[in-house]
Motif scaffolding. Structure first.
Motif, mmCIF file in Angstrom:
data_model
loop_
_atom_site.group_PDB
_atom_site.id
_atom_site.type_symbol
_atom_site.label_atom_id
_atom_site.label_comp_id
_atom_site.label_asym_id
_atom_site.label_seq_id
_atom_site.Cartn_x
_atom_site.Cartn_y
_atom_site.Cartn_z
ATOM 1 N N TYR A 1 -36.929 -3.780 -16.199
ATOM 2 C CA TYR A 1 -37.687 -3.650 -17.430
ATOM 3 C C TYR A 1 -37.356 -2.328 -18.120
ATOM 4 C CZ TYR A 1 -40.554 -7.646 -16.068
ATOM 5 O OH TYR A 1 -40.983 -8.909 -15.719
ATOM 6 N N GLY B 1 -41.298 -10.724 -7.827
ATOM 7 C CA GLY B 1 -40.255 -11.009 -8.811
ATOM 8 C C GLY B 1 -40.211 -12.436 -9.285
ATOM 9 N N THR C 1 -40.803 -12.642 -13.042
ATOM 10 C CA THR C 1 -39.705 -11.899 -13.663
ATOM 11 C C THR C 1 -38.447 -12.755 -13.705
ATOM 12 O OG1 THR C 1 -40.663 -9.837 -12.846
ATOM 13 C CG2 THR C 1 -38.374 -9.768 -13.581
ATOM 14 N N ARG D 1 -38.751 -14.999 -16.601
ATOM 15 C CA ARG D 1 -38.483 -14.280 -17.848
ATOM 16 C C ARG D 1 -36.984 -14.124 -18.087
ATOM 17 N NH1 ARG D 1 -42.710 -11.656 -20.207
ATOM 18 N NH2 ARG D 1 -41.335 -10.065 -21.096
#
Length: 545
Positions: free
Chosen positions: A288, A318, A321, A324
């Motif tokens: 990030y 994770g 994530t 994403r």
């Protein structure tokens, strides 16, 4: 016989509801429920969403949330009817004799105040002890609840500790005034299984050591079986069954209780491999902005058409994530993602309309994933207009077809999200994703906020739709029962890495790596004594290391 602490007789609770386009009407939330709780005992309240569990729990403080009114019955605490206590008496009661632990500690704490100030606030305000002694008691509770660095833990702000630590801090806040009764309202529902074990063990030990009585509210019978002496099963505001924990969990008398006990006990058989993935995640590493370390580390997984890949792991491992990165919301620093035979741009802004259409997502919280001012027809119809240009009668026909597909029917088309149950809201989100005719749907914890019977219905719906539509699922979850029910393959993630990956039958078969073994051993079992066995085993392993 132990002395009765809480005696609720023929409780009736009502609320005013405001149906759109109709005059207000009165709805009965709890109808004629009675219970007794002895000092030092724990009563579990269990049932699906809307059963009245939290409403009954809050009635032990003579409190009605969100316009709910106690309209009948008697509530005796320590021998006096608290419905007759008056405003001043109730202020003295709440936070002193009865305390409350909310489901979401993150939402319950003030983010601008340090934990110590909040944990000791009720104790000091009620004049139970001066601040310095209250802080000494709080530190002792931090230690008892297994919080790190108990002497300095209270100096932190809520955002500086994990979800499991914050839940334990809220338990310390409830125990600090030395109350007679604590109401635990779904205190572990939002936690992953490994954190849940720690919090459950801490709560159970604190209840035992302090001698406090408790109402433990949950929709998970396996969880409540670890902490409760007795269980009351509720449905639609009435009592279905009440008995000792061993009887309710081992030999329930009522069909509804038997359904709760057996829910999601089946295992979905794996599909045969085809060798032609629809999704390839190849050595993806990502971080990030502003974070000095990688949150995904060399992740490689694949998913075949019409199959389900479950991505499991504790909070912060994770899982989301990875979703994403696949959807283009977090461009990878290294690696590539191939989808439906083509390489995807790492950044969402570089993807085509077909990329967007064929890769859809269903979110954990259906409440915040829909516009509350739009009808169900508008919500489902948006992707039909955007991707296919459908309007008018053609769009309405397709919306009706999708509502039939999710087993709701066109009668729901003109309703708003506020008029739907939690399970119905999630079904509408599924229909919205299906409207785009995707090849892959990412399901991010889509059942974790639902009670077991509703969650089972959602999983069955997803499997049926997969069989008909051939859509692939990447299913993010921390619930191993869900994994067994829906997955073909599994990726276990820990600290941004895939530590175990393969077919479900292989991943769930020994020998296990340490982390997978920890995950599997943390899934609560429907028997008393299981929690103590797990904790004892972990202590032996720690001593051996």
């Amino acid at each position: 016989m132990a002395e009765t602490l809480l005696d609720i007789r023929d409780l009736r609770i009502e609320a005013t509801v405001y149906p759109p386009g109709e005059p207000p009407r009165t709805a009965t939330i709890v109808d004629g429920v009675s219970l007794r709780l002895q000092k030092g005992r724990v009563l579990g309240l269990i049932g699906e969403s809307g059963a009245g569990k939290s409403t009954i729990g809050l009635s032990a403080m003579a409190y009605g949330r969100g316009g709910v009114r106690i309209t009948g019955g008697e509530i005796f605490l320590n021998g006096r009817d608290i419905r007759k206590a008056g405003a001043g008496g109730l202020r003295d009661l709440r936070g002193r004799e009865v305390t409350y632990v909310a489901q979401s500690a993150a939402a319950a704490f003030n983010p601008a105040k340090r934990l110590m100030e909040q944990v000791t606030e009720a104790t000091v305000r009620h004049g139970l002890m001066p601040r310095d002694k209250a802080e000494v008691r709080a530190v002792a509770l931090f230690a008892k609840l297994g919080l790190p660095n108990p002497e300095s833990f209270g100096s932190r702000f809520p955002h500086q500790v994990s979800g499991g630590q914050l839940q334990r801090a809220m338990t310390a806040m409830a125990l600090c005034p030395a109350p007679s009764l604590v109401v635990f309202d779904e205190p572990t529902t939002a936690l992953d299984v490994t954190t849940q074990i720690d919090v459950l063990a801490a709560i159970k030990e604190a209840i035992r050591d302090t001698g406090v009585a408790a109402l433990y509210i949950t929709h998970d019978l396996a969880v409540v079986a670890q902490v409760a002496d007795e269980i009351m099963v509720l449905r639609h505001g009435t009592m279905v069954e009440h008995g000792a924990t061993a009887q309710i969990s081992g030999a329930p008398a009522q069909d509804y209780t038997r359904a709760l006990v057996s829910v999601r006990s089946h295992e979905h058989p794996e599909k045969a491999e085809t060798g032609k993935p629809v999704l390839n995640v190849d050595a993806v590493t990502a971080r990030y902005p502003g974070v000095p370390f990688d949150v995904l580390k060399n992740v490689t997984v694949a998913l075949e058409p019409g199959h389900t890949l479950a991505v499991v792991g504790e909070s912060g491992s994770g899982k989301s994530t990875l979703a994403r990165a696949i959807t283009g919301l977090l461009p990878p620093a290294k690696g590539r993602i191939r989808f439906a035979g083509r390489e995807l741009s790492g950044d969402l802004r570089g993807r085509t309309k077909d990329d967007l259409r064929e890769l859809q997502m269903i979110y954990q919280m259906a409440d915040v994933a829909m516009n509350p001012r739009q009808t169900v027809a508008t919500i489902i119809g948006r992707p039909l207009e955007f991707y296919f240009g459908l309007r008018g009668a053609a769009r309405d026909r397709r919306v009706a077809e999708l509502l039939d597909a999710i087993e709701m029917g066109k009668g729901f088309a003109d309703r708003y999200p506020a008029e739907l149950s939690g399970g119905q809201k999630q079904r509408v989100c599924i229909a919205r994703a299906l409207a785009a005719q995707p090849k892959l749907i990412i399901c991010d914890e889509v059942t974790s906020a639902l009670d077991p019977l509703v969650a089972e219905g959602i999983l069955k719906l997803l499997l049926d739709l997969q069989a008909r539509e051939g859509v692939a699922y990447l299913f993010i979850t921390h619930d191993l029962a869900t994994v067994r029910a829906i997955a073909d393959s599994i990726a276990v993630m820990y600290r941004g890495e895939v530590v175990r990956y393969g077919r479900k039958s292989d991943v769930l078969a020994p020998p296990f790596d340490d982390y997978t073994d920890l995950l599997l051993s943390s899934v609560p079992e429907m028997r008393q004594g299981w929690l103590e066995e797990v904790i004892a085993h972990r202590k032996m392993e720690s001593a051996g290391n």
